[in-house]
Design an enzyme around this catalytic site. Sequence first.
Site, PDB file in Angstrom:
ATOM      1  N   HIS A  13       2.863 -15.967  -9.297  1.00  0.00           N
ATOM      2  CA  HIS A  13       4.395 -16.122  -9.265  1.00  0.00           C
ATOM      3  C   HIS A  13       4.974 -17.501 -10.127  1.00  0.00           C
ATOM      4  CE1 HIS A  13       2.442 -19.316  -6.952  1.00  0.00           C
ATOM      5  NE2 HIS A  13       1.726 -18.492  -6.242  1.00  0.00           N
TER       6      HIS A  13
ATOM      7  N   HIS B 197       2.500 -20.687 -10.682  1.00  0.00           N
ATOM      8  CA  HIS B 197       1.524 -20.367 -11.560  1.00  0.00           C
ATOM      9  C   HIS B 197       2.083 -20.567 -12.768  1.00  0.00           C
ATOM     10  CE1 HIS B 197      -0.322 -17.374  -8.450  1.00  0.00           C
ATOM     11  NE2 HIS B 197      -1.424 -18.384  -8.760  1.00  0.00           N
TER      12      HIS B 197
ATOM     13  N   SER C 230       3.081 -19.258  -2.918  1.00  0.00           N
ATOM     14  CA  SER C 230       1.726 -18.752  -2.831  1.00  0.00           C
ATOM     15  C   SER C 230       1.652 -17.453  -2.932  1.00  0.00           C
ATOM     16  CB  SER C 230       1.370 -19.452  -1.427  1.00  0.00           C
ATOM     17  OG  SER C 230       0.120 -18.713  -1.003  1.00  0.00           O
TER      18      SER C 230
END
Length: 274
Positions: A25, A28, A179
Amino acid sequence: MSIYVDGLKEQGKTFGLVPTMGALHEGHLSLVEMALSQNDMVVVSIFVNPTQFDNEEDLVKYPRTLNQDVTLLSKVSEKTIVVYAPNAEDIYDQVVKSESFLFDGLEFEMEGAFRDGHFDGVGTIVKRLFEIVKPHRAYFGEKDFQQLQIIKKLVELHDIDVKVIGCPIHRAVDGLAMSSRNTRLTEQHREVAPFIYKTLKSAKTKFGTKSAKKVKEWVEKQFKLQPLLKLEYFTIADTSTLKPVKRKSKNKTYRAFIAVYAGDIRLIDNIALI
Ligand code: PAF
């Protein structure tokens, strides 16, 4: 991968490692961007590491979206990002088992107390990735702040030649920390989840004038009024030792840490205090 990175080193190229479990996502991608800005090449590892899960169902249900992840990364850069997606045998040979680690007590607090064997699993995979990829720098998000401190300790205690870099938490517009698990939230739970960060921000303000004990009591009370979220822990801890604060001291810094269940999805977050 080892041969490939040795070749890069021979050409004098620097490279950074962004270890992930996939289901990438924007959080990252912000680590990848940071790594790209500081290195010639970036290796993104994608491996859902079984030994760091203490809950079989969480491991089975963990999102696995390799093709989507690769497409996403190729949009960032096709030339300077390499994806390393090993299988369990590449990492663990015959026996999928973690090593035991001591991290100067950091491993007993918070996530360590609630997730049995979690940091042994994290230590094992990260040490193994460092051995294989041998990066100059490695990037980890501050959402898993305890993990970040533990990896810094791993590098120090095992004398590993890599610079560990912590990157700020990436949040959705409504404040929810990014997350991979967010994709598994029901619509209803996704709607209430920003309450976690909202409460952390209020806790930060309260910590300016109130004791850690009083702030903790206040947070616990807020979650009792919120039936869709179940508080697992809220702790105000010393940033370097991660031990819960008893009395504030001027020359220390503190952080508030939280773990919450939204249905059966476990979410964590944290915030720097003073
Ligand atoms: O933070 C994660 O995604 C994982 O714990 C890590 C560092 C990739 C190790 O499996």
